[in-house]
Motif scaffolding. Structure first.
Motif, PDB file in Angstrom:
ATOM      1  N   UNK A   1      14.648  19.756 -18.974  1.00 57.60           N
ATOM      2  CA  UNK A   1      15.139  18.544 -18.327  1.00 57.60           C
ATOM      3  C   UNK A   1      16.113  18.853 -17.200  1.00 57.60           C
ATOM      4  N   UNK A   2      16.937  19.880 -17.407  1.00 56.56           N
ATOM      5  CA  UNK A   2      17.912  20.243 -16.382  1.00 56.56           C
ATOM      6  C   UNK A   2      17.215  20.704 -15.098  1.00 56.56           C
ATOM      7  N   UNK A   3      16.128  21.475 -15.268  1.00 54.50           N
ATOM      8  CA  UNK A   3      15.380  21.953 -14.111  1.00 54.50           C
ATOM      9  C   UNK A   3      14.658  20.801 -13.399  1.00 54.50           C
ATOM     10  N   UNK A   4      14.145  19.857 -14.197  1.00 50.67           N
ATOM     11  CA  UNK A   4      13.505  18.686 -13.602  1.00 50.67           C
ATOM     12  C   UNK A   4      14.475  17.913 -12.713  1.00 50.67           C
ATOM     13  N   UNK A   5      15.697  17.733 -13.220  1.00 50.81           N
ATOM     14  CA  UNK A   5      16.690  16.995 -12.439  1.00 50.81           C
ATOM     15  C   UNK A   5      16.994  17.705 -11.123  1.00 50.81           C
ATOM     16  N   UNK A   6      17.070  19.049 -11.162  1.00 48.38           N
ATOM     17  CA  UNK A   6      17.347  19.806  -9.936  1.00 48.38           C
ATOM     18  C   UNK A   6      16.197  19.680  -8.934  1.00 48.38           C
ATOM     19  N   UNK A   7      14.961  19.716  -9.470  1.00 45.88           N
ATOM     20  CA  UNK A   7      13.792  19.585  -8.581  1.00 45.88           C
ATOM     21  C   UNK A   7      13.766  18.193  -7.935  1.00 45.88           C
ATOM     22  N   UNK A   8      14.041  17.153  -8.756  1.00 45.45           N
ATOM     23  CA  UNK A   8      14.066  15.787  -8.209  1.00 45.45           C
ATOM     24  C   UNK A   8      15.138  15.653  -7.131  1.00 45.45           C
TER      25      UNK A   8
ATOM     26  N   UNK B   1       0.840  -1.211   0.000  1.00 43.65           N
ATOM     27  CA  UNK B   1       0.000   0.000   0.000  1.00 43.65           C
ATOM     28  C   UNK B   1       0.869   1.254   0.000  1.00 43.65           C
ATOM     29  N   UNK B   2       1.927   1.240   0.835  1.00 40.70           N
ATOM     30  CA  UNK B   2       2.822   2.394   0.878  1.00 40.70           C
ATOM     31  C   UNK B   2       3.509   2.604  -0.466  1.00 40.70           C
ATOM     32  N   UNK B   3       3.898   1.497  -1.133  1.00 40.17           N
ATOM     33  CA  UNK B   3       4.535   1.607  -2.449  1.00 40.17           C
ATOM     34  C   UNK B   3       3.565   2.181  -3.475  1.00 40.17           C
ATOM     35  N   UNK B   4       2.306   1.769  -3.427  1.00 41.72           N
ATOM     36  CA  UNK B   4       1.302   2.272  -4.370  1.00 41.72           C
ATOM     37  C   UNK B   4       1.076   3.774  -4.192  1.00 41.72           C
ATOM     38  N   UNK B   5       1.013   4.202  -2.928  1.00 40.19           N
ATOM     39  CA  UNK B   5       0.795   5.629  -2.664  1.00 40.19           C
ATOM     40  C   UNK B   5       2.027   6.431  -3.068  1.00 40.19           C
ATOM     41  N   UNK B   6       3.219   5.876  -2.820  1.00 38.12           N
ATOM     42  CA  UNK B   6       4.444   6.555  -3.248  1.00 38.12           C
ATOM     43  C   UNK B   6       4.486   6.665  -4.768  1.00 38.12           C
ATOM     44  N   UNK B   7       4.074   5.591  -5.449  1.00 40.38           N
ATOM     45  CA  UNK B   7       4.018   5.617  -6.918  1.00 40.38           C
ATOM     46  C   UNK B   7       3.023   6.656  -7.417  1.00 40.38           C
ATOM     47  N   UNK B   8       1.875   6.752  -6.716  1.00 46.69           N
ATOM     48  CA  UNK B   8       0.875   7.750  -7.081  1.00 46.69           C
ATOM     49  C   UNK B   8       1.421   9.157  -6.910  1.00 46.69           C
ATOM     50  N   UNK B   9       2.143   9.394  -5.817  1.00 48.04           N
ATOM     51  CA  UNK B   9       2.731  10.713  -5.577  1.00 48.04           C
ATOM     52  C   UNK B   9       3.824  11.021  -6.586  1.00 48.04           C
ATOM     53  N   UNK B  10       4.645  10.014  -6.922  1.00 52.66           N
ATOM     54  CA  UNK B  10       5.717  10.233  -7.905  1.00 52.66           C
ATOM     55  C   UNK B  10       5.139  10.586  -9.269  1.00 52.66           C
ATOM     56  N   UNK B  11       4.099   9.881  -9.689  1.00 48.34           N
ATOM     57  CA  UNK B  11       3.463  10.185 -10.979  1.00 48.34           C
ATOM     58  C   UNK B  11       2.866  11.592 -10.978  1.00 48.34           C
ATOM     59  N   UNK B  12       2.293  11.985  -9.800  1.00 45.83           N
ATOM     60  CA  UNK B  12       1.712  13.320  -9.698  1.00 45.83           C
ATOM     61  C   UNK B  12       2.798  14.381  -9.830  1.00 45.83           C
ATOM     62  N   UNK B  13       3.959  14.148  -9.195  1.00 48.62           N
ATOM     63  CA  UNK B  13       5.055  15.113  -9.282  1.00 48.62           C
ATOM     64  C   UNK B  13       5.570  15.216 -10.714  1.00 48.62           C
ATOM     65  N   UNK B  14       5.736  14.080 -11.379  1.00 47.44           N
ATOM     66  CA  UNK B  14       6.233  14.091 -12.757  1.00 47.44           C
ATOM     67  C   UNK B  14       5.265  14.796 -13.694  1.00 47.44           C
ATOM     68  N   UNK B  15       3.963  14.582 -13.464  1.00 48.55           N
ATOM     69  CA  UNK B  15       2.964  15.225 -14.314  1.00 48.55           C
ATOM     70  C   UNK B  15       3.017  16.742 -14.183  1.00 48.55           C
ATOM     71  N   UNK B  16       3.299  17.213 -12.967  1.00 48.53           N
ATOM     72  CA  UNK B  16       3.344  18.656 -12.733  1.00 48.53           C
ATOM     73  C   UNK B  16       4.673  19.287 -13.150  1.00 48.53           C
ATOM     74  N   UNK B  17       5.616  18.466 -13.622  1.00 48.71           N
ATOM     75  CA  UNK B  17       6.867  19.019 -14.145  1.00 48.71           C
ATOM     76  C   UNK B  17       6.912  18.989 -15.669  1.00 48.71           C
ATOM     77  N   UNK B  18       5.796  18.587 -16.276  1.00 52.49           N
ATOM     78  CA  UNK B  18       5.741  18.550 -17.736  1.00 52.49           C
ATOM     79  C   UNK B  18       5.922  19.966 -18.297  1.00 52.49           C
ATOM     80  N   UNK B  19       6.724  20.077 -19.340  1.00 57.80           N
ATOM     81  CA  UNK B  19       6.989  21.371 -19.971  1.00 57.80           C
ATOM     82  C   UNK B  19       8.204  22.080 -19.436  1.00 57.80           C
ATOM     83  N   UNK B  20       8.733  21.602 -18.313  1.00 54.58           N
ATOM     84  CA  UNK B  20       9.935  22.220 -17.754  1.00 54.58           C
ATOM     85  C   UNK B  20      11.171  21.644 -18.435  1.00 54.58           C
TER      86      UNK B  20
END
Length: 497
Positions: free
Chosen positions: A53-60, A32-51
Motif C-alpha cells: 500500500x505504501x508503494x501504491x501511494x507513492x506511485x499515485x 467522454x473525457x471523464x469515462x476515458x480518465x476512469x478507464x485509465x485510472x482503473x487500468x492503473x489500479x489493476x496494474x498495481x495489484x499485489x504491491x
C-alpha cells in the motif's frame, strides 16, 4: 480584419438551437473525457495489484505530480512501473476495445447533436464605427498616398444638373441631399441616404440601366450596346424613346421584374421570326433596329442546366454551400471535391456529393484559377475583374466538349434512360419523346423516320461489338443514348431562334 467583419445570419430560433446544441456537445465531450480518465485510472489500479500500500501511494503521488516538478525518485518509480503510469493519451494502446467502445458511443451522440445544429452562416459586412466618420479625399492622380481636398458626401458631379453645377460646399447637398451625419441613426446614414436617392424614381440612370440589361438578356443585345457604360465613351441607344418608356413603366410597376419580363416577352419585337430577309439585311445587316429576332446561343450556365433538366437529373435544391470544383486526372476542371495531396497530385480518391453535383450552375464555386471546363468552353463570365457583357462564340471545342466530355456522356445516358422509361421500347415513341424533351417541339414524320433508321442502324452496329462487362447496356439502349447525345449537341438545343 476580415474575421472582424463577419455578421451572423442566424435567426433568433437558430441562435437558441445553436446554444442548446453547443452546451450539449460540450457536456458530452466532458463526459467522454471523464469515462476515458476512469478507464485509465482503473487500468492503473489493476496494474498495481499485489504491491504494498505504501508503494501504491507513492506511485499515485508521482503520477499526479506535474512532469516538470517530479523528483528523480518519482521519475524512476514510474519508469519501474510503466503500466501504473498510463494516462488517457496511451490508454487506447492498452485497452483498444474498451477505448473504442467509449469513443464510438459518444462519437455518435456528438454527431447527432452536430447534425441538428444549424451550419455556420456568416456574411462579410462593411460597418461604421459610431462617432468616427473617416474623411474622404480626392487623391492626386488616383494615388492613395497623395490625398488632396476633402470630398463631401454626394452624387457624382457628372450626374448633377448641368444648369446648376455643384460647388465644393453645396453641390453634394443640392444633388442628393445626403447629410454628413444623420442624427437619427447610430451611424452616419450616408449609404442609406444614397440608396434611397438611387431608388426614388428621379435618378437618371438606375431604371434605364436595369431595363437595358434585362432587354439584353432577352434580345441578345441591349438598347444601349454597352450595358456597363452609359456615358460618352459608350454607344448611344438605338431606341432612346423606347428605353425611356420602359424605364418609366418599370418605375410605375413598382420595380416589378416579373411585369418587366412579361412586357418584353409578350411584345411584337420579341415574338418576331429570326428568319433573315434580303430587304432587311440591305438596310440593317446587324439587326440593330430589330427588324427580326436575333438567334442567340444559350449562356454557359443555361447549357449545363438545360442538359440536367431534360435528363431528369437536375436537383432543384435552393441555397446552401457552393458546389466544389477540382481538376481531374487530365487537368480539366470538373465538379467534385478536391482530394489532391500536398504537392497538388491527384490521389484518385472520390468523395460522393449525394446529388449536389447536379444542382444549378449558379451554385458552383467560381474560382478565377479553376474555371469549370463545361462553363468556360461556352463563354462563361470572365472575372478579371468583372464582366459587363459576355461575347458569345461558336468554336469547335464546344462541339468536342459535348461529344467527348464525361458529363455530356453521362447525361446522354441519363436522358436515354428517362426516354426508355417514359416512352417504352418502341423506337418511334422514343424518338418523339427525346425530340420533345430536348427541342421543345414535335418532330415531323420525316424526322421520326430518320431517327428510327438511326436507332435501328446503330443498334445493329452495337450488337456486333463485344459487350462491356462493367457496364452491361443493351445495344438498343446504347443506340438511344447516341441519339440523345446527338440531340443535345444540335443547334436546335443550343440556340434560341
Amino acid at each position: 480584419a476580415p474575421n472582424a467583419r463577419l455578421i451572423s445570419l442566424w435567426t433568433v430560433e437558430q441562435n437558441e438551437l445553436v446554444t442548446k446544441c453547443d452546451v450539449e456537445i460540450k457536456r458530452l465531450e466532458q463526459e467522454r473525457a471523464d469515462k476515458i480518465e476512469e478507464l485509465a485510472a482503473n487500468f492503473r489500479e489493476k496494474n498495481m495489484e499485489g504491491l504494498p500500500d505504501e508503494l501504491k501511494d507513492k506511485i499515485r503521488e508521482a503520477y499526479k505530480t506535474p512532469l516538470a516538478k517530479r523528483t528523480n525518485e518519482q521519475k524512476q518509480l514510474l519508469a519501474d512501473h510503466p503500466k501504473a503510469a498510463v494516462g488517457v493519451n496511451l490508454i487506447d494502446r492498452n485497452l483498444k476495445d474498451e477505448h473504442k467502445a467509449i469513443m464510438d458511443q459518444f462519437g455518435k451522440l456528438i454527431a447527432d447533436q452536430r447534425a441538428i445544429r444549424p451550419a455556420d452562416d456568416f456574411a462579410h459586412c462593411l460597418t461604421e464605427v459610431p462617432g468616427k466618420i473617416p474623411p474622404t479625399f480626392l487623391f492626386f492622380r488616383g494615388e492613395i498616398t497623395q490625398p488632396k481636398q476633402e470630398v463631401a458626401p454626394g452624387e457624382l458631379s457628372v450626374l448633377c444638373s448641368p444648369s446648376r453645377p455643384p460647388s465644393t460646399s453645396q453641390g453634394a447637398e443640392f444633388s442628393t441631399r445626403i447629410p454628413a451625419d444623420d442624427p437619427s441613426l447610430p451611424t452616419s446614414g450616408r449609404r442609406l441616404a444614397y440608396a434611397r436617392h438611387l431608388t426614388n424614381g428621379q435618378h437618371p440612370l438606375v431604371a434605364r440601366v436595369f431595363v437595358n440589361r434585362v432587354w439584353m438578356h432577352h434580345f441578345g443585345r441591349g438598347l444601349v450596346a454597352t450595358p456597363g457604360d452609359f456615358g460618352r465613351l459608350g454607344e448611344k441607344p438605338t431606341h432612346p424613346e423606347l428605353l425611356d418608356w420602359l424605364a418609366d413603366e418599370f418605375l410605375r410597376s413598382g420595380w416589378s421584374l416579373k411585369k418587366l419580363h412579361r412586357l418584353l416577352m409578350t411584345s411584337t419585337a420579341y415574338r418576331q421570326s429570326s428568319r433573315r430577309r434580303p430587304e432587311l439585311d440591305a438596310v440593317d445587316p446587324d439587326n440593330r433596329l430589330l427588324g427580326r429576332m436575333s438567334i442567340r446561343r444559350l449562356e454557359a450556365e443555361t447549357v449545363r442546366d438545360a442538359i440536367l433538366a431534360v435528363s431528369g437529373d437536375l436537383t432543384p435544391k435552393l441555397f446552401g454551400t457552393p458546389i466544389p470544383v477540382t481538376p481531374d486526372e487530365t487537368g480539366q476542371i470538373i465538379v467534385g471535391v478536391d482530394t489532391r495531396d500536398g504537392a497538388g497530385r491527384p490521389t484518385g480518391k472520390k468523395v460522393p456529393l449525394n446529388g449536389e453535383e447536379y444542382r444549378r450552375s449558379v451554385y458552383i464555386t467560381v474560382r478565377r484559377t479553376m474555371p469549370l471546363a463545361m462553363l468556360e468552353t461556352f463563354d462563361a463570365a470572365t472575372l478579371a475583374p468583372n464582366c459587363a457583357i459576355r461575347t458569345p462564340s461558336t468554336v469547335a471545342p464546344q462541339s468536342l466538349m459535348l461529344m467527348n466530355n464525361e458529363f455530356a456522356s453521362d447525361q446522354s445516358e441519363a436522358l436515354a434512360d428517362r426516354v426508355a422509361r417514359e416512352a417504352g421500347s418502341v423506337p418511334a415513341a422514343q424518338a418523339r419523346l427525346a425530340w420533345r424533351l430536348t427541342l421543345a417541339r414535335e418532330p415531323s414524320d420525316a424526322q421520326v423516320q430518320t431517327a428510327v433508321a438511326f436507332l435501328t442502324e446503330h443498334a445493329e452496329q452495337f450488337a456486333g461489338q463485344p459487350a462491356d462487362k462493367k457496364n452491361p447496356v443493351t445495344p438498343a439502349q446504347r443506340a438511344l443514348s447516341s441519339y440523345c447525345q446527338a440531340l443535345l449537341i444540335s443547334n436546335g438545343f443550343l440556340y434560341i431562334d
